[in-house]
Design a protein around this motif. Structure first.
Motif, mmCIF file in Angstrom:
data_model
loop_
_atom_site.group_PDB
_atom_site.id
_atom_site.type_symbol
_atom_site.label_atom_id
_atom_site.label_comp_id
_atom_site.label_asym_id
_atom_site.label_seq_id
_atom_site.Cartn_x
_atom_site.Cartn_y
_atom_site.Cartn_z
ATOM 1 N N HIS A 185 14.037 9.508 -5.063
ATOM 2 C CA HIS A 185 13.036 8.577 -4.803
ATOM 3 C C HIS A 185 11.732 9.425 -4.947
ATOM 4 O O HIS A 185 11.752 10.619 -4.256
ATOM 5 N N THR A 190 9.744 11.033 -1.067
ATOM 6 C CA THR A 190 10.345 11.785 -0.453
ATOM 7 C C THR A 190 9.662 13.096 0.304
ATOM 8 O O THR A 190 8.686 13.601 -0.334
ATOM 9 N N GLU A 196 12.570 9.010 3.166
ATOM 10 C CA GLU A 196 11.838 8.430 1.782
ATOM 11 C C GLU A 196 11.193 7.260 2.372
ATOM 12 O O GLU A 196 11.478 6.490 3.194
ATOM 13 N N ILE A 250 9.710 3.972 1.101
ATOM 14 C CA ILE A 250 10.230 3.117 0.253
ATOM 15 C C ILE A 250 9.373 1.843 -0.278
ATOM 16 O O ILE A 250 9.506 1.015 -0.893
ATOM 17 N N THR A 288 11.428 -3.724 -6.651
ATOM 18 C CA THR A 288 10.909 -2.727 -5.645
ATOM 19 C C THR A 288 9.101 -3.151 -5.350
ATOM 20 O O THR A 288 8.660 -3.972 -6.156
ATOM 21 N N GLU A 301 7.627 3.763 -7.714
ATOM 22 C CA GLU A 301 8.907 3.436 -8.360
ATOM 23 C C GLU A 301 8.780 2.448 -9.595
ATOM 24 O O GLU A 301 9.169 2.736 -10.543
#
Length: 397
Positions: A79, A82, A100, A102, A273, A278
Protein backbone atom coordinates in the motif's frame (compact mmCIF):
# COMPACT_ATOMS: atom_id res chain seq x y z
CA UNK A 1 -20.43 -3.35 3.27
CA UNK A 2 -19.38 -0.69 5.75
CA UNK A 3 -21.68 1.88 7.32
CA UNK A 4 -22.21 5.36 5.92
CA UNK A 5 -20.99 6.49 9.35
CA UNK A 6 -17.58 5.02 8.50
CA UNK A 7 -17.42 7.10 5.32
CA UNK A 8 -18.50 10.51 6.65
CA UNK A 9 -16.12 11.56 9.42
CA UNK A 10 -15.09 14.91 10.88
CA UNK A 11 -11.37 15.52 11.23
CA UNK A 12 -8.44 17.85 10.54
CA UNK A 13 -7.34 18.60 6.97
CA UNK A 14 -5.71 18.81 4.58
CA UNK A 15 -5.72 15.08 3.77
CA UNK A 16 -7.74 12.20 5.16
CA UNK A 17 -5.01 9.73 4.24
CA UNK A 18 -2.02 11.94 5.09
CA UNK A 19 -3.17 13.77 8.24
CA UNK A 20 -6.36 12.20 9.60
CA UNK A 21 -5.16 8.61 9.12
CA UNK A 22 -1.67 9.16 10.59
CA UNK A 23 -3.23 11.05 13.52
CA UNK A 24 -5.37 8.01 14.30
CA UNK A 25 -2.30 5.77 14.03
CA UNK A 26 -0.49 7.98 16.56
CA UNK A 27 -3.50 7.92 18.88
CA UNK A 28 -3.45 4.12 18.76
CA UNK A 29 0.20 4.11 19.85
CA UNK A 30 -0.49 6.51 22.72
CA UNK A 31 -3.38 4.38 23.95
CA UNK A 32 -1.48 1.09 23.53
CA UNK A 33 1.78 2.26 25.12
CA UNK A 34 0.87 4.93 27.72
CA UNK A 35 4.28 4.43 29.39
CA UNK A 36 6.19 5.40 26.21
CA UNK A 37 8.21 8.62 26.25
CA UNK A 38 9.61 8.49 22.71
CA UNK A 39 8.43 7.30 19.30
CA UNK A 40 10.20 6.62 16.01
CA UNK A 41 8.08 7.12 12.91
CA UNK A 42 9.00 6.08 9.36
CA UNK A 43 6.87 7.23 6.40
CA UNK A 44 6.89 5.33 3.09
CA UNK A 45 5.52 5.84 -0.42
CA UNK A 46 3.08 8.70 -0.88
CA UNK A 47 3.26 9.52 2.83
CA UNK A 48 6.97 10.22 2.35
CA UNK A 49 6.77 11.97 -1.02
CA UNK A 50 3.97 14.41 -0.09
CA UNK A 51 4.10 14.22 3.71
CA UNK A 52 5.45 17.72 4.26
CA UNK A 53 2.99 19.42 1.92
CA UNK A 54 0.13 17.40 3.38
CA UNK A 55 1.23 18.32 6.95
CA UNK A 56 1.79 14.66 7.86
CA UNK A 57 4.87 15.47 9.89
CA UNK A 58 3.08 18.27 11.72
CA UNK A 59 0.08 16.17 12.78
CA UNK A 60 2.43 13.40 13.96
CA UNK A 61 4.50 15.81 16.06
CA UNK A 62 1.36 17.45 17.44
CA UNK A 63 -0.13 14.09 18.44
CA UNK A 64 2.92 12.20 19.72
CA UNK A 65 4.84 15.21 21.11
CA UNK A 66 8.18 13.35 21.50
CA UNK A 67 9.13 11.64 18.27
CA UNK A 68 11.53 11.42 15.35
CA UNK A 69 10.28 11.18 11.79
CA UNK A 70 12.07 9.57 8.86
CA UNK A 71 10.95 9.92 5.22
CA UNK A 72 11.82 6.70 3.36
CA UNK A 73 11.48 7.26 -0.39
CA UNK A 74 12.92 3.90 -1.49
CA UNK A 75 11.38 1.04 0.49
CA UNK A 76 8.21 -0.19 -1.19
CA UNK A 77 5.14 -1.62 0.51
CA UNK A 78 1.98 -3.09 -1.08
CA UNK A 79 0.00 0.00 0.00
CA UNK A 80 1.43 3.42 -0.96
CA UNK A 81 0.34 5.03 2.31
CA UNK A 82 2.32 2.90 4.76
CA UNK A 83 4.02 4.02 7.96
CA UNK A 84 5.66 2.33 10.95
CA UNK A 85 5.71 3.60 14.53
CA UNK A 86 7.90 2.17 17.29
CA UNK A 87 7.39 3.10 20.95
CA UNK A 88 10.20 3.35 23.52
CA UNK A 89 10.54 3.92 27.23
CA UNK A 90 13.80 5.17 28.73
CA UNK A 91 15.57 1.88 27.99
CA UNK A 92 13.66 -0.52 25.76
CA UNK A 93 11.48 -0.78 22.67
CA UNK A 94 7.90 -1.38 23.80
CA UNK A 95 6.44 -2.33 20.45
CA UNK A 96 6.35 -1.54 16.75
CA UNK A 97 3.38 -1.51 14.38
CA UNK A 98 2.82 -1.05 10.66
CA UNK A 99 -0.08 1.15 9.58
CA UNK A 100 -1.77 1.64 6.22
CA UNK A 101 -3.77 4.83 5.71
CA UNK A 102 -6.32 3.51 3.23
CA UNK A 103 -8.31 6.69 2.58
CA UNK A 104 -11.07 8.64 4.24
CA UNK A 105 -9.19 8.63 7.56
CA UNK A 106 -9.40 4.84 7.82
CA UNK A 107 -6.33 2.83 8.79
CA UNK A 108 -5.21 -0.76 9.17
CA UNK A 109 -2.83 -1.93 11.90
CA UNK A 110 -0.53 -4.81 11.01
CA UNK A 111 -2.96 -5.69 8.25
CA UNK A 112 -6.09 -5.54 10.43
CA UNK A 113 -8.76 -2.86 10.88
CA UNK A 114 -8.05 -0.67 13.89
CA UNK A 115 -11.50 -1.17 15.39
CA UNK A 116 -14.64 -3.20 14.94
CA UNK A 117 -16.06 -1.73 11.75
CA UNK A 118 -19.80 -1.55 11.50
CA UNK A 119 -20.95 -3.45 8.40
CA UNK A 120 -24.73 -3.26 8.38
CA UNK A 121 -25.37 -3.97 4.70
CA UNK A 122 -25.97 -7.41 3.23
CA UNK A 123 -25.38 -6.19 -0.33
CA UNK A 124 -22.07 -5.16 -1.91
CA UNK A 125 -23.11 -3.78 -5.29
CA UNK A 126 -25.63 -1.23 -6.53
CA UNK A 127 -27.15 -3.87 -8.82
CA UNK A 128 -28.01 -5.96 -5.75
CA UNK A 129 -29.32 -2.91 -3.89
CA UNK A 130 -31.48 -1.83 -6.84
CA UNK A 131 -33.01 -5.31 -7.03
CA UNK A 132 -33.75 -5.27 -3.31
CA UNK A 133 -35.31 -1.80 -3.49
CA UNK A 134 -37.45 -2.82 -6.45
CA UNK A 135 -38.70 -5.94 -4.67
CA UNK A 136 -39.55 -3.97 -1.52
CA UNK A 137 -40.80 -0.83 -3.29
CA UNK A 138 -38.47 1.54 -1.45
CA UNK A 139 -36.18 4.41 -2.39
CA UNK A 140 -32.42 4.34 -1.89
CA UNK A 141 -32.60 6.63 1.16
CA UNK A 142 -35.18 4.31 2.70
CA UNK A 143 -32.81 1.42 2.02
CA UNK A 144 -30.16 3.17 4.15
CA UNK A 145 -32.73 3.79 6.90
CA UNK A 146 -33.67 0.11 6.89
CA UNK A 147 -30.12 -1.14 7.44
CA UNK A 148 -28.44 1.63 9.46
CA UNK A 149 -29.13 2.05 13.19
CA UNK A 150 -29.02 5.51 14.77
CA UNK A 151 -28.15 7.05 11.41
CA UNK A 152 -30.23 10.24 11.74
CA UNK A 153 -28.44 11.79 14.77
CA UNK A 154 -25.11 11.06 13.12
CA UNK A 155 -26.15 12.58 9.79
CA UNK A 156 -27.41 15.65 11.66
CA UNK A 157 -23.85 16.16 12.95
CA UNK A 158 -22.42 15.72 9.46
CA UNK A 159 -24.90 18.24 8.04
CA UNK A 160 -23.99 20.81 10.70
CA UNK A 161 -20.25 20.24 10.19
CA UNK A 162 -20.60 20.79 6.43
CA UNK A 163 -22.59 24.00 6.89
CA UNK A 164 -20.14 25.27 9.51
CA UNK A 165 -17.13 24.51 7.32
CA UNK A 166 -18.50 26.49 4.36
CA UNK A 167 -19.68 29.36 6.58
CA UNK A 168 -16.25 29.74 8.17
CA UNK A 169 -14.49 29.47 4.84
CA UNK A 170 -16.63 32.19 3.29
CA UNK A 171 -15.73 34.60 6.08
CA UNK A 172 -11.99 33.97 6.11
CA UNK A 173 -9.49 35.88 4.00
CA UNK A 174 -5.69 35.99 3.76
CA UNK A 175 -3.23 33.43 2.46
CA UNK A 176 -3.26 29.67 2.66
CA UNK A 177 -0.38 28.14 4.64
CA UNK A 178 2.71 26.85 2.86
CA UNK A 179 5.25 27.84 0.26
CA UNK A 180 2.75 28.39 -2.56
CA UNK A 181 1.45 31.53 -0.82
CA UNK A 182 -1.97 31.25 -2.46
CA UNK A 183 -4.68 33.75 -1.57
CA UNK A 184 -7.98 32.55 -0.18
CA UNK A 185 -10.60 33.58 -2.73
CA UNK A 186 -13.87 32.02 -1.48
CA UNK A 187 -14.94 35.31 0.14
CA UNK A 188 -14.18 37.31 -3.02
CA UNK A 189 -16.09 34.82 -5.20
CA UNK A 190 -19.06 34.98 -2.85
CA UNK A 191 -19.06 38.78 -2.91
CA UNK A 192 -18.78 38.81 -6.71
CA UNK A 193 -21.96 36.73 -7.04
CA UNK A 194 -24.10 39.73 -6.07
CA UNK A 195 -23.03 41.59 -9.22
CA UNK A 196 -23.81 38.79 -11.68
CA UNK A 197 -26.07 39.69 -14.59
CA UNK A 198 -28.21 36.55 -14.46
CA UNK A 199 -29.50 34.23 -11.74
CA UNK A 200 -27.83 31.34 -13.55
CA UNK A 201 -24.43 33.03 -13.30
CA UNK A 202 -25.12 33.97 -9.69
CA UNK A 203 -25.91 30.38 -8.69
CA UNK A 204 -22.83 29.17 -10.57
CA UNK A 205 -20.58 31.56 -8.69
CA UNK A 206 -22.23 30.91 -5.34
CA UNK A 207 -21.78 27.15 -5.64
CA UNK A 208 -18.17 27.64 -6.69
CA UNK A 209 -17.51 29.92 -3.72
CA UNK A 210 -18.90 27.29 -1.35
CA UNK A 211 -16.60 24.60 -2.80
CA UNK A 212 -13.65 26.97 -2.49
CA UNK A 213 -14.65 27.82 1.09
CA UNK A 214 -14.69 24.20 2.28
CA UNK A 215 -11.55 23.30 0.31
CA UNK A 216 -9.65 26.32 1.67
CA UNK A 217 -10.63 25.35 5.19
CA UNK A 218 -9.29 21.89 4.46
CA UNK A 219 -6.04 23.22 2.96
CA UNK A 220 -5.56 25.25 6.14
CA UNK A 221 -5.79 22.18 8.37
CA UNK A 222 -9.21 22.98 9.87
CA UNK A 223 -11.99 20.49 10.61
CA UNK A 224 -13.81 19.21 7.54
CA UNK A 225 -15.92 16.19 6.59
CA UNK A 226 -14.47 13.31 4.60
CA UNK A 227 -16.80 13.19 1.60
CA UNK A 228 -15.44 10.71 0.76
CA UNK A 229 -11.97 12.17 1.47
CA UNK A 230 -10.55 15.50 2.56
CA UNK A 231 -8.98 16.16 -0.81
CA UNK A 232 -12.56 16.13 -2.13
CA UNK A 233 -14.15 17.76 0.91
CA UNK A 234 -15.45 20.75 -1.05
CA UNK A 235 -17.87 19.05 -3.45
CA UNK A 236 -20.67 17.68 -1.28
CA UNK A 237 -20.60 20.46 1.38
CA UNK A 238 -20.93 23.02 -1.42
CA UNK A 239 -24.01 21.26 -2.75
CA UNK A 240 -25.47 20.90 0.75
CA UNK A 241 -24.93 24.59 1.50
CA UNK A 242 -26.30 25.67 -1.89
CA UNK A 243 -29.47 23.57 -1.70
CA UNK A 244 -30.10 24.61 1.91
CA UNK A 245 -29.27 28.32 1.78
CA UNK A 246 -30.04 29.28 -1.81
CA UNK A 247 -32.60 26.79 -3.08
CA UNK A 248 -34.66 26.40 0.08
CA UNK A 249 -34.67 22.64 0.53
CA UNK A 250 -35.58 21.47 4.02
CA UNK A 251 -32.85 20.04 6.23
CA UNK A 252 -34.59 16.70 6.67
CA UNK A 253 -34.75 16.22 2.89
CA UNK A 254 -31.09 17.18 2.52
CA UNK A 255 -30.11 14.66 5.21
CA UNK A 256 -32.05 11.92 3.41
CA UNK A 257 -30.21 12.77 0.18
CA UNK A 258 -26.90 12.78 2.06
CA UNK A 259 -27.56 9.16 3.03
CA UNK A 260 -27.80 8.25 -0.66
CA UNK A 261 -24.56 10.10 -1.36
CA UNK A 262 -22.96 8.16 1.47
CA UNK A 263 -24.25 4.88 0.09
CA UNK A 264 -22.64 5.66 -3.28
CA UNK A 265 -19.36 6.48 -1.54
CA UNK A 266 -19.47 3.24 0.45
CA UNK A 267 -19.95 1.24 -2.74
CA UNK A 268 -16.90 2.90 -4.30
CA UNK A 269 -14.87 2.21 -1.16
CA UNK A 270 -16.05 -1.40 -1.09
CA UNK A 271 -15.42 -2.25 -4.74
CA UNK A 272 -12.53 0.06 -5.65
CA UNK A 273 -10.78 2.75 -3.60
CA UNK A 274 -11.17 6.32 -2.38
CA UNK A 275 -7.43 6.81 -1.96
CA UNK A 276 -5.65 9.19 -4.33
CA UNK A 277 -2.40 7.34 -3.67
CA UNK A 278 -4.02 4.11 -4.90
CA UNK A 279 -6.34 5.30 -7.66
CA UNK A 280 -5.51 8.91 -8.50
CA UNK A 281 -7.94 11.79 -8.15
CA UNK A 282 -10.66 9.83 -9.95
CA UNK A 283 -10.95 7.97 -6.63
CA UNK A 284 -11.36 11.21 -4.67
CA UNK A 285 -12.92 14.04 -6.68
CA UNK A 286 -14.41 11.57 -9.16
CA UNK A 287 -16.03 9.68 -6.30
CA UNK A 288 -17.19 12.95 -4.74
CA UNK A 289 -18.80 13.97 -8.03
CA UNK A 290 -20.66 10.66 -8.19
CA UNK A 291 -21.83 11.20 -4.62
CA UNK A 292 -22.80 14.80 -5.38
CA UNK A 293 -24.76 13.80 -8.46
CA UNK A 294 -26.63 11.12 -6.50
CA UNK A 295 -27.29 13.67 -3.74
CA UNK A 296 -28.85 16.17 -6.17
CA UNK A 297 -30.89 13.51 -7.99
CA UNK A 298 -32.19 12.10 -4.71
CA UNK A 299 -33.04 15.55 -3.40
CA UNK A 300 -35.05 16.20 -6.57
CA UNK A 301 -36.94 12.94 -5.94
CA UNK A 302 -35.70 11.27 -9.10
CA UNK A 303 -36.18 7.52 -9.39
CA UNK A 304 -33.63 5.03 -8.11
CA UNK A 305 -32.63 4.34 -11.71
CA UNK A 306 -32.12 8.04 -12.42
CA UNK A 307 -30.05 8.41 -9.24
CA UNK A 308 -27.82 5.53 -10.36
CA UNK A 309 -27.47 7.09 -13.78
CA UNK A 310 -26.47 10.42 -12.21
CA UNK A 311 -23.81 8.76 -10.05
CA UNK A 312 -22.52 6.76 -13.01
CA UNK A 313 -22.18 9.90 -15.15
CA UNK A 314 -20.45 11.74 -12.32
CA UNK A 315 -17.78 9.05 -11.95
CA UNK A 316 -17.43 7.92 -15.56
CA UNK A 317 -16.30 11.29 -16.83
CA UNK A 318 -13.59 11.57 -14.20
CA UNK A 319 -11.98 8.25 -15.20
CA UNK A 320 -8.22 8.56 -15.46
CA UNK A 321 -8.07 11.79 -13.44
CA UNK A 322 -4.58 12.10 -11.97
CA UNK A 323 -3.52 13.16 -8.50
CA UNK A 324 -0.58 15.53 -9.02
CA UNK A 325 -0.54 18.10 -6.18
CA UNK A 326 1.91 20.93 -6.73
CA UNK A 327 4.47 21.01 -3.93
CA UNK A 328 2.58 18.21 -2.20
CA UNK A 329 -0.07 20.71 -1.03
CA UNK A 330 -3.81 20.00 -1.26
CA UNK A 331 -4.28 23.25 -3.21
CA UNK A 332 -3.30 23.07 -6.90
CA UNK A 333 -5.22 21.53 -8.63
CA UNK A 334 -7.34 20.27 -5.74
CA UNK A 335 -9.30 23.37 -4.71
CA UNK A 336 -10.39 24.42 -8.19
CA UNK A 337 -11.09 20.80 -9.06
CA UNK A 338 -13.60 20.59 -6.18
CA UNK A 339 -15.46 23.62 -7.56
CA UNK A 340 -15.58 22.10 -11.05
CA UNK A 341 -16.84 18.76 -9.70
CA UNK A 342 -19.60 20.47 -7.72
CA UNK A 343 -20.86 22.01 -10.98
CA UNK A 344 -20.54 18.67 -12.78
CA UNK A 345 -22.63 17.03 -10.07
CA UNK A 346 -25.54 19.30 -10.97
CA UNK A 347 -25.00 18.64 -14.67
CA UNK A 348 -24.89 14.87 -14.17
CA UNK A 349 -28.14 14.89 -12.17
CA UNK A 350 -29.85 17.06 -14.75
CA UNK A 351 -28.72 14.88 -17.66
CA UNK A 352 -29.69 11.67 -15.87
CA UNK A 353 -33.17 13.04 -15.18
CA UNK A 354 -33.97 13.15 -18.89
CA UNK A 355 -31.56 10.55 -20.23
CA UNK A 356 -33.32 7.69 -18.45
CA UNK A 357 -36.58 8.74 -20.12
CA UNK A 358 -35.25 8.05 -23.60
CA UNK A 359 -32.83 5.15 -23.15
CA UNK A 360 -31.71 2.43 -20.79
CA UNK A 361 -28.13 2.72 -19.60
CA UNK A 362 -25.68 0.25 -21.16
CA UNK A 363 -23.11 1.22 -18.55
CA UNK A 364 -24.10 0.59 -14.93
CA UNK A 365 -22.66 2.31 -11.90
CA UNK A 366 -21.01 -0.95 -10.81
CA UNK A 367 -19.29 -1.20 -14.19
CA UNK A 368 -17.83 2.28 -13.86
CA UNK A 369 -16.58 1.58 -10.32
CA UNK A 370 -14.84 -1.55 -11.60
CA UNK A 371 -13.37 0.44 -14.48
CA UNK A 372 -12.13 3.15 -12.12
CA UNK A 373 -10.39 0.54 -10.02
CA UNK A 374 -8.70 -1.03 -13.05
CA UNK A 375 -7.71 2.39 -14.38
CA UNK A 376 -6.21 3.37 -11.04
CA UNK A 377 -4.00 0.29 -11.05
CA UNK A 378 -2.67 1.29 -14.48
CA UNK A 379 -1.81 4.87 -13.49
CA UNK A 380 1.92 5.31 -12.80
CA UNK A 381 2.99 6.23 -9.29
CA UNK A 382 4.06 9.66 -10.59
CA UNK A 383 0.38 10.48 -11.10
CA UNK A 384 -0.92 9.07 -7.81
CA UNK A 385 -0.29 11.59 -5.01
CA UNK A 386 3.48 11.44 -5.18
CA UNK A 387 4.11 14.97 -6.52
CA UNK A 388 6.51 13.34 -9.01
CA UNK A 389 4.57 14.00 -12.22
CA UNK A 390 1.88 16.02 -13.97
CA UNK A 391 1.23 19.54 -12.71
CA UNK A 392 3.52 18.85 -9.75
CA UNK A 393 6.59 18.96 -12.02
CA UNK A 394 5.35 21.52 -14.56
CA UNK A 395 4.11 24.18 -12.11
CA UNK A 396 6.87 25.65 -9.97
CA UNK A 397 6.28 25.49 -6.24
Amino acid sequence: MESVKELFKIGPGPSSSHTFGPMRACQFMLETYPQANQFEVVLFGSLAFTGKGHLTDQIIKKTLKHCTIQFDYKTQYPHPNTMTIEAFDAVHSLGKHTFESIGGGMITIDGQANHTIEEPYIHNSLDEIQTYCSQHHIRLDEYVDEFEEKINPYMEKIFKAMIHCVTKGLKTTGKLPGALKLDRIAHALYQSASSCDTQEDRNFLLLSSYAYAASEQNASGHLVVTAPTMGSAGVLPALVYHTYKDRGYQKRHIIQALKVAGLIGCLIQENATISGAEGGCQAEVGAACAMGAAFVASLEMQTNEQIECAAEIGLEHHLGLTCDPVGGYVMIPCIERNAVAAQRSLDAARLAKYLRNVKKNRVSFDMVVKTMNLTGKKLPIELKESALGGLAVVVKS
